[in-house]
Design a protein around this motif. Structure first.
Motif, PDB file in Angstrom:
ATOM      1  N   LEU A 177      44.821  47.641  39.610  1.00  0.00           N
ATOM      2  CA  LEU A 177      44.789  46.382  38.853  1.00  0.00           C
ATOM      3  C   LEU A 177      45.747  45.355  39.460  1.00  0.00           C
ATOM      4  CD1 LEU A 177      44.518  47.490  35.102  1.00  0.00           C
ATOM      5  CD2 LEU A 177      42.776  46.439  36.541  1.00  0.00           C
ATOM      6  N   LYS A 178      46.919  45.845  39.863  1.00  0.00           N
ATOM      7  CA  LYS A 178      47.907  44.943  40.484  1.00  0.00           C
ATOM      8  C   LYS A 178      47.315  44.335  41.751  1.00  0.00           C
ATOM      9  CE  LYS A 178      52.475  46.615  39.268  1.00  0.00           C
ATOM     10  NZ  LYS A 178      53.516  47.563  39.672  1.00  0.00           N
ATOM     11  N   LEU A 179      46.670  45.205  42.513  1.00  0.00           N
ATOM     12  CA  LEU A 179      46.074  44.757  43.771  1.00  0.00           C
ATOM     13  C   LEU A 179      45.014  43.686  43.512  1.00  0.00           C
ATOM     14  CD1 LEU A 179      45.797  45.312  46.847  1.00  0.00           C
ATOM     15  CD2 LEU A 179      44.077  47.006  46.272  1.00  0.00           C
ATOM     16  N   LEU A 180      44.156  43.958  42.548  1.00  0.00           N
ATOM     17  CA  LEU A 180      43.084  42.989  42.255  1.00  0.00           C
ATOM     18  C   LEU A 180      43.660  41.673  41.765  1.00  0.00           C
ATOM     19  CD1 LEU A 180      40.434  45.352  40.620  1.00  0.00           C
ATOM     20  CD2 LEU A 180      40.126  44.012  42.700  1.00  0.00           C
ATOM     21  N   LYS A 181      44.701  41.770  40.909  1.00  0.00           N
ATOM     22  CA  LYS A 181      45.311  40.544  40.370  1.00  0.00           C
ATOM     23  C   LYS A 181      45.942  39.704  41.479  1.00  0.00           C
ATOM     24  CE  LYS A 181      47.816  42.495  37.132  1.00  0.00           C
ATOM     25  NZ  LYS A 181      48.799  42.662  36.059  1.00  0.00           N
ATOM     26  N   SER A 182      46.421  40.416  42.527  1.00  0.00           N
ATOM     27  CA  SER A 182      47.128  39.706  43.594  1.00  0.00           C
ATOM     28  C   SER A 182      46.216  38.720  44.334  1.00  0.00           C
ATOM     29  CB  SER A 182      47.729  40.703  44.595  1.00  0.00           C
ATOM     30  OG  SER A 182      46.698  41.310  45.344  1.00  0.00           O
ATOM     31  N   PHE A 183      44.912  38.962  44.301  1.00  0.00           N
ATOM     32  CA  PHE A 183      44.008  38.060  45.029  1.00  0.00           C
ATOM     33  C   PHE A 183      43.870  36.706  44.351  1.00  0.00           C
ATOM     34  CE2 PHE A 183      42.480  42.354  46.194  1.00  0.00           C
ATOM     35  CZ  PHE A 183      42.950  42.317  47.500  1.00  0.00           C
ATOM     36  N   ARG A 184      44.336  36.652  43.118  1.00  0.00           N
ATOM     37  CA  ARG A 184      44.321  35.397  42.401  1.00  0.00           C
ATOM     38  C   ARG A 184      45.233  34.376  43.097  1.00  0.00           C
ATOM     39  NH1 ARG A 184      46.404  34.740  36.338  1.00  0.00           N
ATOM     40  NH2 ARG A 184      45.392  32.754  35.915  1.00  0.00           N
ATOM     41  N   GLU A 185      46.259  34.913  43.763  1.00  0.00           N
ATOM     42  CA  GLU A 185      47.175  34.011  44.484  1.00  0.00           C
ATOM     43  C   GLU A 185      46.455  33.288  45.617  1.00  0.00           C
ATOM     44  OE1 GLU A 185      50.262  36.680  45.670  1.00  0.00           O
ATOM     45  OE2 GLU A 185      50.674  37.196  43.573  1.00  0.00           O
ATOM     46  N   GLU A 186      45.336  33.853  46.052  1.00  0.00           N
ATOM     47  CA  GLU A 186      44.560  33.200  47.126  1.00  0.00           C
ATOM     48  C   GLU A 186      43.468  32.306  46.535  1.00  0.00           C
ATOM     49  OE1 GLU A 186      43.242  36.303  49.858  1.00  0.00           O
ATOM     50  OE2 GLU A 186      45.131  37.352  49.490  1.00  0.00           O
ATOM     51  N   ASP A 187      43.653  31.941  45.248  1.00  0.00           N
ATOM     52  CA  ASP A 187      42.699  31.060  44.550  1.00  0.00           C
ATOM     53  C   ASP A 187      41.330  31.680  44.354  1.00  0.00           C
ATOM     54  OD1 ASP A 187      44.152  28.988  43.710  1.00  0.00           O
ATOM     55  OD2 ASP A 187      43.800  27.713  45.486  1.00  0.00           O
ATOM     56  N   ILE A 188      41.306  32.998  44.323  1.00  0.00           N
ATOM     57  CA  ILE A 188      40.038  33.685  44.077  1.00  0.00           C
ATOM     58  C   ILE A 188      39.958  33.985  42.577  1.00  0.00           C
ATOM     59  CG2 ILE A 188      38.680  35.768  44.585  1.00  0.00           C
ATOM     60  CD1 ILE A 188      40.257  36.002  47.229  1.00  0.00           C
ATOM     61  N   THR A 189      38.811  33.715  41.978  1.00  0.00           N
ATOM     62  CA  THR A 189      38.604  34.090  40.573  1.00  0.00           C
ATOM     63  C   THR A 189      38.345  35.594  40.543  1.00  0.00           C
ATOM     64  OG1 THR A 189      37.571  31.967  40.211  1.00  0.00           O
ATOM     65  CG2 THR A 189      37.213  33.631  38.510  1.00  0.00           C
ATOM     66  N   VAL A 190      39.048  36.279  39.652  1.00  0.00           N
ATOM     67  CA  VAL A 190      38.890  37.742  39.596  1.00  0.00           C
ATOM     68  C   VAL A 190      38.383  38.140  38.207  1.00  0.00           C
ATOM     69  CG1 VAL A 190      40.059  39.975  39.878  1.00  0.00           C
ATOM     70  CG2 VAL A 190      40.807  38.006  41.244  1.00  0.00           C
ATOM     71  N   ILE A 191      37.256  38.803  38.190  1.00  0.00           N
ATOM     72  CA  ILE A 191      36.701  39.279  36.912  1.00  0.00           C
ATOM     73  C   ILE A 191      36.661  40.798  36.961  1.00  0.00           C
ATOM     74  CG2 ILE A 191      34.694  39.268  35.373  1.00  0.00           C
ATOM     75  CD1 ILE A 191      34.008  36.492  36.377  1.00  0.00           C
ATOM     76  N   ILE A 192      37.312  41.420  36.002  1.00  0.00           N
ATOM     77  CA  ILE A 192      37.417  42.885  35.993  1.00  0.00           C
ATOM     78  C   ILE A 192      36.860  43.413  34.674  1.00  0.00           C
ATOM     79  CG2 ILE A 192      39.047  44.836  36.071  1.00  0.00           C
ATOM     80  CD1 ILE A 192      41.032  42.829  37.472  1.00  0.00           C
ATOM     81  N   THR A 193      35.959  44.371  34.756  1.00  0.00           N
ATOM     82  CA  THR A 193      35.528  45.008  33.506  1.00  0.00           C
ATOM     83  C   THR A 193      36.288  46.325  33.365  1.00  0.00           C
ATOM     84  OG1 THR A 193      33.760  46.392  34.400  1.00  0.00           O
ATOM     85  CG2 THR A 193      33.168  44.131  33.828  1.00  0.00           C
ATOM     86  N   THR A 194      36.671  46.623  32.158  1.00  0.00           N
ATOM     87  CA  THR A 194      37.354  47.904  31.906  1.00  0.00           C
ATOM     88  C   THR A 194      37.231  48.280  30.430  1.00  0.00           C
ATOM     89  OG1 THR A 194      39.428  49.119  32.066  1.00  0.00           O
ATOM     90  CG2 THR A 194      39.621  46.775  31.600  1.00  0.00           C
ATOM     91  N   HIS A 195      37.162  49.573  30.188  1.00  0.00           N
ATOM     92  CA  HIS A 195      37.223  49.961  28.779  1.00  0.00           C
ATOM     93  C   HIS A 195      38.617  50.515  28.465  1.00  0.00           C
ATOM     94  CE1 HIS A 195      35.804  53.629  30.855  1.00  0.00           C
ATOM     95  NE2 HIS A 195      36.612  54.231  30.005  1.00  0.00           N
ATOM     96  N   ALA A 196      39.484  50.547  29.509  1.00  0.00           N
ATOM     97  CA  ALA A 196      40.845  51.058  29.328  1.00  0.00           C
ATOM     98  C   ALA A 196      41.772  49.911  28.936  1.00  0.00           C
ATOM     99  CB  ALA A 196      41.311  51.718  30.622  1.00  0.00           C
ATOM    100  N   THR A 197      41.686  49.482  27.676  1.00  0.00           N
ATOM    101  CA  THR A 197      42.447  48.306  27.229  1.00  0.00           C
ATOM    102  C   THR A 197      43.962  48.533  27.286  1.00  0.00           C
ATOM    103  OG1 THR A 197      41.994  49.127  25.009  1.00  0.00           O
ATOM    104  CG2 THR A 197      40.710  47.232  25.739  1.00  0.00           C
ATOM    105  N   HIS A 198      44.375  49.808  27.203  1.00  0.00           N
ATOM    106  CA  HIS A 198      45.814  50.076  27.225  1.00  0.00           C
ATOM    107  C   HIS A 198      46.455  49.649  28.552  1.00  0.00           C
ATOM    108  CE1 HIS A 198      43.878  53.557  29.069  1.00  0.00           C
ATOM    109  NE2 HIS A 198      45.033  53.816  29.695  1.00  0.00           N
ATOM    110  N   LEU A 199      45.629  49.529  29.581  1.00  0.00           N
ATOM    111  CA  LEU A 199      46.187  49.138  30.889  1.00  0.00           C
ATOM    112  C   LEU A 199      46.437  47.638  30.988  1.00  0.00           C
ATOM    113  CD1 LEU A 199      43.889  51.283  33.231  1.00  0.00           C
ATOM    114  CD2 LEU A 199      46.266  51.751  32.630  1.00  0.00           C
ATOM    115  N   ILE A 200      45.805  46.870  30.105  1.00  0.00           N
ATOM    116  CA  ILE A 200      45.913  45.411  30.255  1.00  0.00           C
ATOM    117  C   ILE A 200      46.505  44.728  29.019  1.00  0.00           C
ATOM    118  CG2 ILE A 200      44.030  45.196  31.924  1.00  0.00           C
ATOM    119  CD1 ILE A 200      42.220  44.418  29.555  1.00  0.00           C
TER     120      ILE A 200
END
Lengths: 225, 295
Positions: A177-200
């Motif tokens: 998740l950290k890795l995926l979020k990091s791409f936001r710094e490159e102005d990329i929109t990131v959409i993540i589906t998850t059923h593990a709400t405790h992680l976010i």
């Protein structure tokens, strides 16, 4: 970036997957789509990728209208997206590097630059030492990272990650998740589906979309656009 | 175009991988295509030899006009001159009794001794008329009705039989070309579909990543062309080998047979069969590829 107006999706077997979805996602946003299994999260991602078409309503992604008559433009749209599939869809018998490059070959990138971008993406996801390993010899988590590298090496405008934390232990899930979020710094929109709400749950700066039985409620938190 | 140029190496690697993935089946496809094209090569060669034979005979086609008993020498000469002017006559020449006998001696060879049994020369003078076969009917009508001509001997039956044989060869050739074409297309398109089926997951992934159909399909087209071309080369080499062997055999036994130049035949086969295999390979692959169009 993404504008959905009264979008519904009914599958050919009459299963209604989504009801009257209205939302707008702006460039550079981090979006979590949550909900239990079978709630319609993946169906929504499929709509965004042009793998399914709205039964009613209108949906626009990166300026392309998603409907059957617009199929020719769907491939153009897909080239602007970095997808991370739930089951990875890596090509067996190839190395991690070959898999990453496979997603870039038809984008008109010069071979030298393509190689550089692929190497860079693999380094970024922490697989610098496993570039030349065949994907069937990689662990679940490593395969997940190759899939992410393939998505980001393309320099997409939008990353769509379907259940990227599924089947991962807590530490690995957090790291992904950290890795995926990091791409936001490159102005990329990131959409993540998850059923593990405790992680976010502690996420402060994101848009949360909850899907339950095909219906959507959206909420923005923090500094997001 | 740019994308294709950047990926030439990749396309060839993919082609090699697709071939290796089902190596045994592909080897059989090469052999099968090779055999079919070999048959085609044989028919074309046979048709060429037949055509050459007919052309040679056409050039040599002649009819002989025999004079009435009471004709004078001057009338004979005048008649020969008149015949020479008929449309379609290449040349008309008087063959006197002595030359007629000499001709028969040449034909009989060692058996010519039999002619010594005659006290007098049994042969009559005649007019040797070389003709254009296409004008045969017209010439025959004209010559037969001329005053001073008793009867005309022609080799029409032989010529027409040879023409029929050549025609049959041509028809057989066309039928075989059609059969070879269709069979090769079916074999190849099936092979390509098989290859696509074996790689369906990869193809699906590439599609989801936005790959254009042409990019996905190009290695399959290359595969089809390569396999058929290999079959074509195999067939061309076999036909060339057969032509060489046949010419060596025929050359020493049937010297009088007017065969076309061996080198011309070989050159034609070396160019024609691989070119045809290339075209069939391309068509078969494209036909097979229609199955990976958008869902």
């Amino acid at each position: 970036m993404i504008i959905s107006e009264n979008v519904s999706l009914i599958y050919p077997d009459k299963t209604q997957a989504l009801f009257d979805v209205n939302l707008e996602i702006k460039p550079g946003e981090l979006v979590y789509i949550t909900g239990p299994s079978g709630s319609g999260k993946t169906s929504f991602l499929k709509l965004l990728m042009g793998m399914e078409f709205p039964t009613s309503g209108s949906l626009s992604v990166l300026g392309e209208t998603i409907n059957k008559s617009n199929y020719g433009n769907i491939q153009n749209l897909r080239r602007k997206i970095g997808p991370v599939f739930q089951e990875f869809k890596l090509i067996q018998g190839r190395t991690a590097l070959e898999n990453v490059m496979m997603g870039m070959r038809f984008l008109g990138i010069k071979p030298k630059l393509m190689k550089e971008q692929a190497h860079e993406a693999l380094e970024k996801v922490g697989l610098g030492l496993k570039k030349y390993s065949k994907v069937e010899n990689l662990s679940w988590g490593e395969s997940q990272r190759v899939a992410i590298a393939r998505a980001v090496a393309r320099k997409p405008l939008l990353i769509l990650a379907d259940e990227p934390t599924g089947n991962l232990d807590y530490d690995n899930a957090i790291n992904i998740l950290k890795l995926l979020k990091s791409f936001r710094e490159e102005d990329i929109t990131v959409i993540i589906t998850t059923h593990a709400t405790h992680l976010i749950n502690n996420e402060k700066d994101a848009m949360f979309i909850n899907v339950y039985k095909g219906r959507i409620t959206a909420e923005r938190k923090g500094l997001a656009v | 175009m740019k994308t294709f140029l950047y990926n030439i190496g990749y396309f060839f690697k993919e082609t090699g991988r697709i071939i290796r993935l089902n190596i045994l089946s592909n080897i059989f496809s090469i052999i099968g295509t090779g055999l079919i094209l070999f048959l085609l090569g044989l028919v074309i060669t046979g048709s060429d030899i037949g055509n050459h034979l007919v052309n040679m005979l056409n050039e040599e086609a002649e009819i002989n006009g025999y004079f009435t008993k009471d004709i004078s020498d001057s009338d004979r000469n005048e008649l020969v001159e008149k015949i020479g002017k008929i449309y379609g006559v290449r040349s008309a020449r008087l063959v006197n009794e002595d030359e007629a006998k000499k001709k028969m001696e040449d034909i009989l060879g060692e058996e010519a001794k039999i002619l010594e049994l005659f006290k007098e020369n049994p042969f009559e003078a005649f007019v040797e008329i070389r003709i254009n076969v296409d004008e045969m009917e017209n010439i025959l009508d004209n010559v037969k009705n001329m005053k001073g001509i008793e009867y005309v001997r022609d080799n029409r039956e032989v010529l027409e039989k040879i023409k029929d044989i050549t025609y049959a060869f041509k028809v057989l050739g066309y039928l075989l070309i059609a059969a070879v074409g269709i069979t090769t297309l079916i074999i190849l398109s099936h092979m390509i579909r098989q290859g696509i089926y074996n790689n369906r997951e990869q193809i699906n992934t590439l599609r989801l990543l936005g790959s254009p159909g042409a990019f996905i399909g190009f290695p399959y087209v290359l595969t089809g062309i390569l396999l058929t071309l290999l079959g074509g080369i195999l067939a061309a080499l076999s036909v060339v080998l057969l032509i060489n062997t046949a010419y060596e055999g025929i050359g020493s036994t049937v010297l009088f047979l007017p065969l076309p130049s061996k080198n011309d035949l070989i050159d034609k086969m070396i160019i024609l069969i691989p070119s045809l295999s290339f075209i069939l390979g391309l068509m078969g692959s494209l036909f097979g590829l229609s199955s990976i169009r958008k869902k």
